[in-house]
Design a protein around this motif. Sequence first.
Motif, mmCIF file in Angstrom:
data_model
loop_
_atom_site.group_PDB
_atom_site.id
_atom_site.type_symbol
_atom_site.label_atom_id
_atom_site.label_comp_id
_atom_site.label_asym_id
_atom_site.label_seq_id
_atom_site.Cartn_x
_atom_site.Cartn_y
_atom_site.Cartn_z
ATOM 1 N N PHE A 167 -35.386 -7.987 -19.052
ATOM 2 C CA PHE A 167 -35.495 -9.304 -18.731
ATOM 3 C C PHE A 167 -34.584 -9.856 -17.613
ATOM 4 C CE2 PHE A 167 -34.243 -13.863 -19.306
ATOM 5 C CZ PHE A 167 -35.349 -14.353 -18.794
ATOM 6 N N ASP A 168 -33.364 -9.465 -17.664
ATOM 7 C CA ASP A 168 -32.291 -9.943 -16.722
ATOM 8 C C ASP A 168 -32.674 -9.424 -15.443
ATOM 9 O OD1 ASP A 168 -31.126 -11.275 -18.632
ATOM 10 O OD2 ASP A 168 -29.456 -10.036 -19.058
ATOM 11 N N GLU A 169 -33.202 -8.128 -15.497
ATOM 12 C CA GLU A 169 -33.455 -7.499 -14.215
ATOM 13 C C GLU A 169 -34.684 -7.839 -13.305
ATOM 14 O OE1 GLU A 169 -33.945 -3.177 -15.049
ATOM 15 O OE2 GLU A 169 -31.673 -3.156 -15.921
ATOM 16 N N VAL A 170 -35.484 -8.351 -14.369
ATOM 17 C CA VAL A 170 -37.056 -8.670 -13.944
ATOM 18 C C VAL A 170 -36.943 -10.067 -13.237
ATOM 19 C CG1 VAL A 170 -39.253 -9.578 -14.546
ATOM 20 C CG2 VAL A 170 -38.495 -7.509 -15.373
ATOM 21 N N LEU A 171 -35.916 -11.039 -13.782
ATOM 22 C CA LEU A 171 -35.612 -12.376 -13.511
ATOM 23 C C LEU A 171 -34.841 -12.403 -12.094
ATOM 24 C CD1 LEU A 171 -35.685 -15.369 -14.268
ATOM 25 C CD2 LEU A 171 -33.429 -15.106 -15.295
ATOM 26 N N LEU A 172 -33.571 -11.326 -12.057
ATOM 27 C CA LEU A 172 -33.205 -11.280 -10.869
ATOM 28 C C LEU A 172 -33.955 -10.965 -9.524
ATOM 29 C CD1 LEU A 172 -30.147 -11.347 -9.745
ATOM 30 C CD2 LEU A 172 -29.920 -8.729 -10.062
ATOM 31 N N ASP A 173 -35.054 -10.102 -9.952
ATOM 32 C CA ASP A 173 -36.112 -9.545 -8.809
ATOM 33 C C ASP A 173 -37.028 -10.408 -8.502
ATOM 34 O OD1 ASP A 173 -34.383 -7.136 -8.532
ATOM 35 O OD2 ASP A 173 -35.760 -6.194 -9.967
ATOM 36 N N GLY A 174 -37.104 -11.539 -9.374
ATOM 37 C CA GLY A 174 -38.143 -12.730 -9.031
ATOM 38 C C GLY A 174 -39.659 -12.088 -9.664
ATOM 39 N N GLY A 175 -39.543 -11.293 -10.594
ATOM 40 C CA GLY A 175 -40.700 -10.701 -11.227
ATOM 41 C C GLY A 175 -41.370 -11.545 -12.286
ATOM 42 N N VAL A 176 -42.107 -10.766 -13.062
ATOM 43 C CA VAL A 176 -42.798 -11.369 -14.294
ATOM 44 C C VAL A 176 -42.448 -10.678 -15.474
ATOM 45 C CG1 VAL A 176 -44.927 -12.026 -15.319
ATOM 46 C CG2 VAL A 176 -44.853 -12.271 -12.800
ATOM 47 N N TYR A 177 -41.767 -11.394 -16.474
ATOM 48 C CA TYR A 177 -41.233 -10.645 -17.479
ATOM 49 C C TYR A 177 -42.579 -10.774 -18.553
ATOM 50 C CZ TYR A 177 -38.936 -9.046 -21.769
ATOM 51 O OH TYR A 177 -38.404 -8.265 -22.758
ATOM 52 N N HIS A 178 -43.225 -10.103 -19.276
ATOM 53 C CA HIS A 178 -44.294 -10.297 -20.136
ATOM 54 C C HIS A 178 -43.979 -9.475 -21.411
ATOM 55 C CE1 HIS A 178 -48.881 -10.335 -20.901
ATOM 56 N NE2 HIS A 178 -48.194 -10.568 -21.986
ATOM 57 N N VAL A 179 -43.324 -10.058 -22.223
ATOM 58 C CA VAL A 179 -43.033 -9.219 -23.578
ATOM 59 C C VAL A 179 -44.345 -9.430 -24.626
ATOM 60 C CG1 VAL A 179 -42.022 -11.394 -24.631
ATOM 61 C CG2 VAL A 179 -41.551 -8.773 -25.450
ATOM 62 N N MET A 180 -44.664 -8.371 -24.853
ATOM 63 C CA MET A 180 -45.899 -8.441 -25.928
ATOM 64 C C MET A 180 -45.368 -8.071 -27.208
ATOM 65 S SD MET A 180 -48.456 -5.168 -25.512
ATOM 66 C CE MET A 180 -48.963 -5.798 -27.247
ATOM 67 N N CYS A 181 -46.311 -8.363 -28.325
ATOM 68 C CA CYS A 181 -46.221 -7.972 -29.641
ATOM 69 C C CYS A 181 -47.232 -7.787 -30.309
ATOM 70 C CB CYS A 181 -44.892 -9.040 -30.103
ATOM 71 S SG CYS A 181 -45.756 -10.519 -30.478
ATOM 72 N N HIS A 182 -47.212 -7.051 -31.283
ATOM 73 C CA HIS A 182 -48.496 -7.122 -32.428
ATOM 74 C C HIS A 182 -47.676 -7.895 -33.646
ATOM 75 C CE1 HIS A 182 -50.047 -3.836 -30.260
ATOM 76 N NE2 HIS A 182 -51.309 -4.340 -30.668
ATOM 77 N N PRO A 183 -48.081 -9.115 -34.054
ATOM 78 C CA PRO A 183 -47.474 -9.943 -34.986
ATOM 79 C C PRO A 183 -47.207 -9.241 -36.257
ATOM 80 C CG PRO A 183 -48.706 -11.406 -33.612
ATOM 81 C CD PRO A 183 -49.119 -10.074 -33.173
ATOM 82 N N ILE A 184 -48.262 -8.526 -36.623
ATOM 83 C CA ILE A 184 -48.085 -7.909 -38.132
ATOM 84 C C ILE A 184 -47.064 -6.789 -38.095
ATOM 85 C CG2 ILE A 184 -49.782 -6.176 -37.396
ATOM 86 C CD1 ILE A 184 -51.106 -6.662 -40.403
ATOM 87 N N ARG A 185 -46.441 -6.279 -36.914
ATOM 88 C CA ARG A 185 -45.368 -5.242 -36.892
ATOM 89 C C ARG A 185 -44.024 -5.874 -36.713
ATOM 90 N NH1 ARG A 185 -48.042 -0.558 -37.043
ATOM 91 N NH2 ARG A 185 -50.225 -0.489 -36.579
ATOM 92 N N ILE A 186 -44.029 -6.934 -36.410
ATOM 93 C CA ILE A 186 -42.569 -7.692 -36.322
ATOM 94 C C ILE A 186 -42.046 -7.986 -37.652
ATOM 95 C CG2 ILE A 186 -41.254 -9.583 -35.368
ATOM 96 C CD1 ILE A 186 -42.963 -9.869 -32.880
ATOM 97 N N ASP A 187 -40.808 -7.752 -37.793
ATOM 98 C CA ASP A 187 -40.042 -7.897 -39.032
ATOM 99 C C ASP A 187 -39.155 -8.835 -38.614
ATOM 100 O OD1 ASP A 187 -38.509 -7.992 -41.083
ATOM 101 O OD2 ASP A 187 -38.219 -5.738 -41.397
ATOM 102 N N TRP A 188 -39.477 -10.167 -39.152
ATOM 103 C CA TRP A 188 -38.628 -11.213 -38.780
ATOM 104 C C TRP A 188 -37.457 -11.420 -39.737
ATOM 105 C CZ3 TRP A 188 -39.462 -13.827 -34.283
ATOM 106 C CH2 TRP A 188 -40.350 -13.781 -33.772
ATOM 107 N N GLY A 189 -37.422 -10.534 -40.672
ATOM 108 C CA GLY A 189 -36.232 -10.534 -41.428
ATOM 109 C C GLY A 189 -35.171 -9.685 -40.828
#
Length: 202
Positions: A167-189
Amino acid sequence: NDFVQTCENFRSFNLWLSCAIVTGGVDSNTWVDIQTQLDSGYVEAVSHTRTHPYAPYDDVEGEVLGSKQDLIDNLDLPAHNSYGNHEYVYAWVAPYGEYDDAIDSMVSVAKYLVPRLYYGNEHGFSNWDQELYKYDPVGVSREVGPNWGGPYDITGTTDTTDLNNTFDEVLLDGGVYHVMCHPIRIDWGQDYPWVHLEHISN
């Protein structure tokens, strides 16, 4: 439930989440849940076909154009999805990242602005296709969540150092940071989603 929780958690960090919806599997109660999330803010509805097929599709028009119409017919889209009397769905997410010329043409016919595929390390703006009047297909920066394998060329990560540094590198380069996820696979614990969302929030 996994999608609702993910929407709420992203919203708590003032982060937009585009939810890719396979419209053929949505019942009336789920449409209500989706509408509630749209009305609560920070959530965009995007198309993910009607049946999540492998390419080539038996019904390209139904999967690409029909899924958009399902969203328009069943949801009251926010004002920024409208121009005059017309409603628009801006992004189309390719199942399995599979894509061909027939799909590309139908994405143009359906007036999506951009098709999103399933590959990583994409940090730039997509190029505009003047002939098809849409942006070229684009990938994502990172998938947050456990690495669950499979034949595709993107893998999830729970490494917050990698996620945060990307994220920091993309922001510094003026790019687009697109984080994706599959909600069923994220462990919010676990700590990793909270640490990363806190890092990129606001």
